[in-house]
Motif scaffolding. Sequence first.
Motif, PDB file in Angstrom:
ATOM      1  N   UNK A 195      34.329  32.598  62.017  1.00  0.00           N
ATOM      2  CA  UNK A 195      34.257  34.054  61.957  1.00  0.00           C
ATOM      3  C   UNK A 195      32.802  34.463  62.178  1.00  0.00           C
ATOM      4  N   UNK A 196      32.534  35.390  63.107  1.00  0.00           N
ATOM      5  CA  UNK A 196      31.144  35.806  63.353  1.00  0.00           C
ATOM      6  C   UNK A 196      30.535  36.487  62.118  1.00  0.00           C
ATOM      7  N   UNK A 197      29.288  36.149  61.831  1.00  0.00           N
ATOM      8  CA  UNK A 197      28.597  36.739  60.677  1.00  0.00           C
ATOM      9  C   UNK A 197      28.461  38.251  60.831  1.00  0.00           C
ATOM     10  N   UNK A 198      28.395  38.738  62.064  1.00  0.00           N
ATOM     11  CA  UNK A 198      28.261  40.177  62.299  1.00  0.00           C
ATOM     12  C   UNK A 198      29.506  40.951  61.878  1.00  0.00           C
ATOM     13  N   UNK A 199      30.611  40.253  61.704  1.00  0.00           N
ATOM     14  CA  UNK A 199      31.867  40.884  61.300  1.00  0.00           C
ATOM     15  C   UNK A 199      31.964  41.028  59.783  1.00  0.00           C
ATOM     16  N   UNK A 200      31.055  40.364  59.038  1.00  0.00           N
ATOM     17  CA  UNK A 200      31.150  40.284  57.584  1.00  0.00           C
ATOM     18  C   UNK A 200      29.926  40.866  56.897  1.00  0.00           C
ATOM     19  N   UNK A 201      30.136  41.419  55.701  1.00  0.00           N
ATOM     20  CA  UNK A 201      29.045  41.831  54.823  1.00  0.00           C
ATOM     21  C   UNK A 201      29.493  41.568  53.390  1.00  0.00           C
ATOM     22  N   UNK A 202      28.537  41.525  52.462  1.00  0.00           N
ATOM     23  CA  UNK A 202      28.867  41.250  51.062  1.00  0.00           C
ATOM     24  C   UNK A 202      28.292  42.330  50.158  1.00  0.00           C
ATOM     25  N   UNK A 203      28.949  42.493  49.003  1.00  0.00           N
ATOM     26  CA  UNK A 203      28.471  43.379  47.947  1.00  0.00           C
ATOM     27  C   UNK A 203      28.990  42.817  46.629  1.00  0.00           C
ATOM     28  N   UNK A 204      28.232  43.017  45.570  1.00  0.00           N
ATOM     29  CA  UNK A 204      28.660  42.560  44.251  1.00  0.00           C
ATOM     30  C   UNK A 204      28.873  43.762  43.340  1.00  0.00           C
ATOM     31  N   UNK A 205      29.989  43.738  42.612  1.00  0.00           N
ATOM     32  CA  UNK A 205      30.246  44.756  41.609  1.00  0.00           C
ATOM     33  C   UNK A 205      30.167  44.168  40.204  1.00  0.00           C
ATOM     34  N   UNK A 206      29.859  42.877  40.087  1.00  0.00           N
ATOM     35  CA  UNK A 206      29.757  42.250  38.772  1.00  0.00           C
ATOM     36  C   UNK A 206      31.026  42.478  37.973  1.00  0.00           C
ATOM     37  N   UNK A 207      30.862  43.025  36.782  1.00  0.00           N
ATOM     38  CA  UNK A 207      32.021  43.278  35.913  1.00  0.00           C
ATOM     39  C   UNK A 207      32.433  44.749  35.915  1.00  0.00           C
ATOM     40  N   UNK A 208      31.895  45.539  36.855  1.00  0.00           N
ATOM     41  CA  UNK A 208      32.120  46.979  36.867  1.00  0.00           C
ATOM     42  C   UNK A 208      33.527  47.400  37.273  1.00  0.00           C
ATOM     43  N   UNK A 209      34.228  46.602  38.068  1.00  0.00           N
ATOM     44  CA  UNK A 209      35.546  46.990  38.581  1.00  0.00           C
ATOM     45  C   UNK A 209      36.585  45.907  38.296  1.00  0.00           C
ATOM     46  N   UNK A 210      37.035  45.806  37.062  1.00  0.00           N
ATOM     47  CA  UNK A 210      38.016  44.758  36.749  1.00  0.00           C
ATOM     48  C   UNK A 210      39.369  45.039  37.398  1.00  0.00           C
ATOM     49  N   UNK A 211      40.023  43.981  37.857  1.00  0.00           N
ATOM     50  CA  UNK A 211      41.379  44.101  38.398  1.00  0.00           C
ATOM     51  C   UNK A 211      42.368  44.280  37.254  1.00  0.00           C
ATOM     52  N   UNK A 212      42.057  43.672  36.110  1.00  0.00           N
ATOM     53  CA  UNK A 212      42.903  43.755  34.916  1.00  0.00           C
ATOM     54  C   UNK A 212      42.003  44.150  33.747  1.00  0.00           C
ATOM     55  N   UNK A 213      42.285  45.260  33.070  1.00  0.00           N
ATOM     56  CA  UNK A 213      41.408  45.724  31.995  1.00  0.00           C
ATOM     57  C   UNK A 213      41.575  44.966  30.678  1.00  0.00           C
ATOM     58  N   UNK A 214      42.422  43.939  30.637  1.00  0.00           N
ATOM     59  CA  UNK A 214      42.650  43.194  29.399  1.00  0.00           C
ATOM     60  C   UNK A 214      41.421  42.429  28.931  1.00  0.00           C
ATOM     61  N   UNK A 215      41.512  41.921  27.712  1.00  0.00           N
ATOM     62  CA  UNK A 215      40.391  41.198  27.093  1.00  0.00           C
ATOM     63  C   UNK A 215      40.827  39.795  26.695  1.00  0.00           C
ATOM     64  N   UNK A 216      41.560  39.117  27.560  1.00  0.00           N
ATOM     65  CA  UNK A 216      41.994  37.752  27.272  1.00  0.00           C
ATOM     66  C   UNK A 216      41.823  36.897  28.529  1.00  0.00           C
ATOM     67  N   UNK A 217      42.081  35.614  28.404  1.00  0.00           N
ATOM     68  CA  UNK A 217      41.852  34.684  29.507  1.00  0.00           C
ATOM     69  C   UNK A 217      42.678  35.029  30.744  1.00  0.00           C
TER      70      UNK A 217
END
Length: 193
Positions: free
Chosen positions: A156-178
Amino acid sequence: MRKGMVGLVTVLFCGALLCGGCAKKEMVKAEEATVPPVTTEKPAATPSKPAPKEETVKEQPVQEAPTATGESTVKEQPTVIAATELEKVLFDFDSYTLSQTARDTLSKDAQWLEKNKQTKVQIEGHCDERGSDEYNLALGENRAKAAMKYLISLGVPASQLSVISFGKERPADPGHDEAAWAKNRRAEFVILK
């Protein structure tokens, strides 16, 4: 007598400083911090139709300040499409190493990207809620970069991709377990057009 009085005042002053001192931070017990919020919402009914494959979110143009000639310029924001064709990859706790399952998923994603060379993709790195904000932002970036490097190694060409980090700001699941934390340790793909 005067020396005794100065000494007594000094001792009382020091004692008052020690007792009154600086305000202490209030500590929260671990059990209190992990109690999930109580909601009164009822679960939604199961939909009778399958969900659409692709969801489009169009952003409004941003109005900029007027130029020297008095005209204002409008800057278009890219259209963001949720990448339902591209599968997210999951990571182990405190790791950005790609598992075999993650590499297999990225191989499928690379095939899709090969067929859609005009598509620009942003890889979002995410973490679970444990750890400091700074640490999780760095870990999320490393996860996104690991996915990007593997896709590049697959052609995949690198020009097609970019990265960003959201850390813990946008959880997929708001739970507090494993189980919730395992869903939150991920790299997701967003298509930019």
